[in-house]
Scaffold this active site. Structure first.
Site, PDB file in Angstrom:
ATOM      1  N   GLN A 199      22.473 -31.149  21.208  1.00 20.06           N
ATOM      2  CA  GLN A 199      22.888 -31.913  22.387  1.00 20.06           C
ATOM      3  C   GLN A 199      24.187 -31.384  22.971  1.00 20.06           C
ATOM      4  OE1 GLN A 199      23.217 -36.137  22.257  1.00 20.06           O
ATOM      5  NE2 GLN A 199      21.114 -36.425  21.604  1.00 20.06           N
ATOM      6  N   ASP A 214      11.576 -39.164  38.869  1.00 19.81           N
ATOM      7  CA  ASP A 214      11.268 -40.496  38.362  1.00 19.81           C
ATOM      8  C   ASP A 214      12.274 -41.497  38.915  1.00 19.81           C
ATOM      9  OD1 ASP A 214      10.029 -42.522  37.031  1.00 19.81           O
ATOM     10  OD2 ASP A 214      10.143 -41.603  35.058  1.00 19.81           O
ATOM     11  N   ASP A 266       6.533 -38.667  38.554  1.00 13.69           N
ATOM     12  CA  ASP A 266       6.279 -39.760  37.617  1.00 13.69           C
ATOM     13  C   ASP A 266       6.695 -41.063  38.297  1.00 13.69           C
ATOM     14  OD1 ASP A 266       5.686 -41.193  35.387  1.00 13.69           O
ATOM     15  OD2 ASP A 266       6.894 -39.997  34.018  1.00 13.69           O
ATOM     16  N   LEU A 280      21.845 -36.378  28.454  1.00 12.78           N
ATOM     17  CA  LEU A 280      20.981 -36.377  27.264  1.00 12.78           C
ATOM     18  C   LEU A 280      21.444 -37.381  26.217  1.00 12.78           C
ATOM     19  CD1 LEU A 280      19.861 -32.787  26.329  1.00 12.78           C
ATOM     20  CD2 LEU A 280      18.479 -34.742  26.919  1.00 12.78           C
TER      21      LEU A 280
END
Lengths: 163, 896
Positions: free
Chosen positions: B642, B667, B738, B896
């Site tokens: 990460q 999205d 999405d 993230l």
């Protein structure tokens, strides 16, 4: 329910609806009024339909202008050359592939299937269904008249069917 | 779209795909009558539009390109149409001569040729029994690559179905009777006249028999006294080729399922007899079935899926009793517990949101109903035969949203707490691990269990007398076995690490173990230097443990982590973190790590806000609980990956056989603070071959709009960035969308796709380039389709693009992820628009490759990584930041 949630259609002030219905409503009204009312679409928000005289003013004051302003006035990310790496070779190469893309309508228009008629205006839908009947069932099936309709029509009214 | 708009006015058939009676019953609004006795509750045109749009799950299959290539393929066989009810002539025979190749220059498929014979039987007249093989050069949506695998799907075929035209009548009863049950009863008295197994939903009547005359008038007497007249008017025939036919089939099925003593809750039928009580949590699980009959690739199939409904046994009255314990704060407490709850009233099977509590009224209060003053107690006794036990309870007020627009806005509904069942899971219940596990024991079914349940359902349907009767009356028979479908398993994709070292994931599509001996693809040359760690003094030791593990894990992966500047704070208040974060800016850190004692949302939000909005510095928050975890080393590995991503570097890559490709994912997530707002996030890959980085951007949008209004400005930013990096615009664009339901595909095409295509063309024209090759693919996780590989789940990489797909779409199902429990749910991809000039094989493979790139997880994900990132980013902004982050971060995975 606050009155704020009711909005008017930009094409016809008489149309009012809940805010959540506006998007699909506008799509329809834009189609219906395309010859009568001409509205310009705001470059920052597709939901803003503005009459031509006000358009210039709107583009200056649109609240969604910030999407672009934020982008223009803030410092962009620095390009980092270090993230580059050697080219990853792939076993395959599709760069020269050039095939026609599949168009489902071609198959659908020929197959023995029930085709969807949603998203059409009523008249279009009727015509579409008629055509589908003709295509799949042949001409003779296309009669929508009930048997003896014309003859019994008046008689039925005069003499109600008795139980 | 027109369909939706017209729904209010044109009743004919938009509603009846839902089960008739109940569909109408829902419209009947008991409580609206309290304030205005001549409520329009059961006026059919006042049904909340939502109900009817829900009722039409099958309306979704809007065609791609139907309006884009206007009246394209229908009139292709003017001369052959009357004779060709079978498959039309193959290309090359006389028929194809007249065929207009549609705009895209696509050649027609040899339709039905590979499908073989059986399903052709369903049209009654003779057809040409010609066996044809499909020419190789014909464009199809079926791929060929990969290892074939036979799968079962949760579908049943129909052995027979009504072969004749169904007659459609409209029934009027005068004087007008509101109650649907009563209307059904009245018509059933004349059942002899109607054919066996007529279907009546309160307005429309479907029969197999044609009545003698166009208008039939029947007379009768009500039991309560008074005459009535029934007028049955002929509307039309429903042939087997139109969408209404499918709706009637669904009606028949629903009717026959009633024979199993199922109850309708919301839209689906549930089995209260088989309920599973979970006493310790005050709830019940009702097993149920979601069924829909619709046209699939070649046949009409029945999709059946086992679902569960969580029913809480608690009523609002129970909550009232619980909060009574503290008399001084009783009202306030009850109010705060109840406001905003969605309740279900059993007597009419409707749900309401509680907006207010009226303590000044009790069930003994009266309201005006049909000109008389009636108390609630009497009303419920009279209308539903329900006795209200506690006459002292307060009343609940619900404002009915959908109706408010038609009548005046003060249309409110009064409810009795005792009769209101609480629905849904509270936040508290959701975080109750034991409860969730108790539930998942039942709801997460292994594939073999699911197959068994489906077979039992089918068997019951064909063995129960009442059900069989309905089905045979309409000449409908179901296949006993699940539909079999051929799938293909795409080869495992190679994961590329540093120094071009490649490795294959294991059978579960996981490559965590390869981190032990592989280094990350790109890492900063001077490692992670000049960074800050903020830690409460008392957690100082935790930090040291974490750091030593991090350094060890990261060095194995090629990331050098230098010692951070440690800033100690004396307490763990949010303000202390904020102060240190503000003061450490003069060090110009590349990253700030905050060790926090627990996952307090407010503190997390504050840290993220300062990092993303004020400072533009990536932040990493670690709780001290993680540090004390036994498997700290593997967590440290994940954190190291990460950290690498947050600085903008790439841990791994796949082999991408296309150059000049930009992949985008979009999205939307709702804002947790302001219900009217949502945030749309767009994440774009810049170059996956030589400089594997991503660009992200967020825009605020309205929560009411399903379709994205700001798509183009966002996409334009991504294009600019691509141009900045490559000095040229991308050759190919792959867009994964999405967060859109299948019901709005038609609108999606009109609103988003057309707009993007048009604007892209302009943009490229300005740059003196040919228009880009683009594919616009919608991603749907919520499909009801399931696949079974014998008794287990299909392996990752399984693609299905035949039989259960839809004929009017270019779609496929892809199982990209592995699940540990239950049945895997495949992701459905629908190529709404494409001129990307790739074969279906390549498009499927590319999509599978894209599922390998989510760097928070060293395995494959359910959706392409760009979508997963977009979702993650939109959620972060929607729940924590509430503002657009700084542009300086847009090339880093700060979210993230």
């Amino acid at each position: 329910m606050s009155p704020k949630d009711i909005v008017h259609c930009p094409y016809n002030r008489a149309h009012f609806m809940l805010r959540k219905k506006l998007q699909q409503h506008i799509m329809k009204c834009r189609e219906i009024y395309k010859d009568e009312v001409e509205l310009l679409v705001c470059p920052f928000n597709k939901a803003h339909h503005i009459p031509a005289p006000e358009f210039h003013q709107h583009t200056k004051s649109c609240e969604d202008r910030k999407i672009i302003m934020h982008y223009q006035y803030s410092q962009a990310a620095e390009l980092n050359e270090e993230t580059k790496h050697e080219k990853i070779e792939s076993e395959e190469n599709w760069d020269d592939t050039s095939v026609d893309d599949y168009n489902p309508q071609v198959y659908a228009s020929q197959a023995n299937i029930v085709r969807d008629a949603s998203g059409m205006f009523p008249a279009q839908r009727k015509a579409f269904i008629k055509q589908e009947r003709l295509r799949q069932l042949g001409e003779e099936s296309d009669d929508v008249k009930p048997p003896k309709a014309t003859k019994t029509h008046d008689a039925a009214r005069a003499k109600p069917y008795d139980r | 779209m027109a369909d939706d708009q017209e729904r209010g006015r044109r009743r004919p058939y938009s509603r009846n795909s839902d089960d008739s009676d109940e569909g109408r019953k829902r419209a009947e609004e008991p409580s609206a009558k309290f304030y205005k006795c001549h409520s329009d509750g059961s006026d059919p045109s006042r049904i909340p539009p939502k109900a009817s749009s829900d009722a039409q799950p099958s309306s979704s299959s809007s065609s791609r390109g139907r309006s884009f290539v206007p009246n394209e393929p229908r009139a292709e066989y003017p001369s052959t149409s009357h004779m060709s009810r079978g498959p039309p002539p193959p290309p090359g025979t006389s028929g194809s001569g007249q065929m207009d190749a549609p705009a895209a220059g696509v050649r027609p498929t040899g339709t039905g040729s590979e499908s073989g014979g059986p399903q052709g039987n369903r049209r009654q007249t003779d057809r040409y029994d010609i066996v044809r093989t499909r020419p190789d050069d014909v464009v199809t949506k079926q791929g060929k690559d990969g290892r074939p695998i036979m799968l079962k799907a949760n579908f049943f075929g129909l052995k027979t179905m009504p072969q004749w035209r169904i007659v459609h009548y409209h029934v009027d009863i005068s004087p007008d009777i509101e109650s649907i049950r009563l209307r059904l009863g009245i018509l059933s008295e004349h059942a002899k006249l109607l054919s066996a197994g007529y279907l009546y939903d309160g307005k429309q009547l479907f029969m197999t028999k044609v009545l003698e005359s166009e208008v039939t008038v029947l007379k009768g007497q009500l039991k309560t006294g008074g005459d009535y007249i029934i007028t049955i008017k002929f509307v039309g025939f429903i042939s087997t080729v139109e969408p209404r036919f499918l709706q009637v089939l669904n009606l028949i099925l629903r009717r026959s399922m009633k024979g199993l003593k199922l109850e309708l809750v919301g839209r689906n039928l549930f089995d209260p007899m088989a309920k599973i009580p979970i006493h310790q949590h005050h709830m019940e699980l009702w097993p149920g079935y979601e069924t829909s009959i619709r046209q699939h690739e070649k046949d009409i199939l029945l999709c059946a899926e086992i679902t569960h409904k969580v029913m809480r046994t608690e009523t609002v009255y129970d909550i009232l009793r619980r909060s009574s314990q503290n008399p001084s704060r009783h009202q306030e407490e009850f109010r705060s517990n109840v406001l905003g709850l969605v309740v279900l009233t059993d007597y009419n099977n409707k749900t309401y949101r509680v907006n207010d509590v009226d303590f000044s009224q009790t069930p003994n209060s009266t309201f005006s109903c049909k000109g008389k003053d009636v108390s609630f107690v009497e009303y419920y006794q009279m209308k539903y035969n329900i006795r209200i036990r506690d006459h002292g309870q307060p009343l609940l007020i619900s404002k009915n949203k959908d109706k408010a627009q038609k009548t005046n806005a003060s249309d409110i509904v009064v409810l009795i707490p005792e009769l209101c069942r609480v629905t849904g899971l509270t936040e508290n219940m959701r975080s109750n691990f034991q409860l969730m596990r108790a539930m998942s024991d039942y709801t997460r079914m292994k594939p073999n269990r699911r197959i068994e349940r489906l077979t039992v359902f089918n068997h019951r349907l064909q063995a129960t007398h009442e059900s069989v009767k309905v089905l045979t009356d309409w000449n409908m028979r179901l296949e006993e076995k699940l539909v079999e479908v051929k799938g293909r398993i795409i080869d495992p994709q190679k994961i590329v690490f540093n120094q071009k070292r490649k490795c294959l994931p294991d059978d579960n599509a996981d490559w965590t173990k390869h981190f032990r001996d592989h280094q990350m693809l790109t890492t900063p040359s001077d490692g992670l230097s000049r960074w800050v760690a903020i830690v409460p003094r008392r957690n100082g030791r935790d930090l040291n443990t974490l750091l030593s593990n991090l350094v060890r894990a990261a060095s194995g992966m090629g990331l050098r982590i230098r010692d951070p500047t440690v800033l100690e704070i004396y307490d763990d208040r949010t303000a202390s973190y904020v102060k240190e974060m503000n003061s450490c800016t003069n060090l110009d850190p590349k990253l700030i790590l905050c060790l926090v004692p627990n996952n307090n949302v407010e503190r997390y939000s504050s840290i993220k806000k300062i990092g993303c909005i004020d400072k533009g510095i990536p932040t990493q928050v670690v709780t001290s609980k993680t540090v004390s975890n036994r498997s700290l080393m593997s967590i440290a590995t994940k954190i190291a990956v990460q950290l690498n991503c947050k600085m903008g570097y790439t841990p791994w890559m796949i082999e991408l056989p296309l150059s000049g490709l930009m992949t985008l994912g979009f999205d939307i997530a709702k804002s947790s603070r302001d219900r009217s707002k949502a945030f749309g996030a767009l994440v774009a890959s810049m170059d996956l071959q030589e400089n594997s980085t991503y660009f992200s951007t967020v825009a605020e949008c309205s929560a009411y709009d399903v379709l994205a209004n700001h798509l183009w400005p966002m996409m334009a930013k991504a294009l600019r960035q691509y141009q900045r990096e490559h000095k040229i615009l991308p050759k190919r664009i792959l867009f994964y969308r999405d967060g859109v339901s299948a019901g709005s595909l038609q609108q999606l095409f009109e609103y988003e796709v057309k707009d993007i295509v048009e604007k892209l063309d302009n943009e490229y024209k300005r740059a003196n380039l040919p228009p880009p090759m683009m594919a616009y693919i919608t991603v749907s996780r919520s499909s009801k389709t399931r696949f079974f590989n014998r008794e287990s789940n299909p392996p990752p990489g399984t693609v299905v693009d035949d039989v259960v797909t839809l004929p009017e779409r270019y779609d496929f199902y892809l199982v990209s992820q592995t699940v540990r429990q239950g049945t895997v749910s495949p992701t459905s991809y629908n190529v709404l628009y494409s001129n990307i000039n790739l074969t279906p094989d390549q498009l499927q493979k590319l999509t599978y490759k894209m599922c390998h790139l989510y760097y928070n997880w060293s395995g494959t994900t359910r959706v392409p990584a760009v979508c997963q990132y977009a979702k993650k980013l939109a959620t972060l902004v929607g729940t924590n930041l509430h503002t657009i982050p700084q542009s300086a971060l847009e090339k880093k995975f700060y979210y993230l």
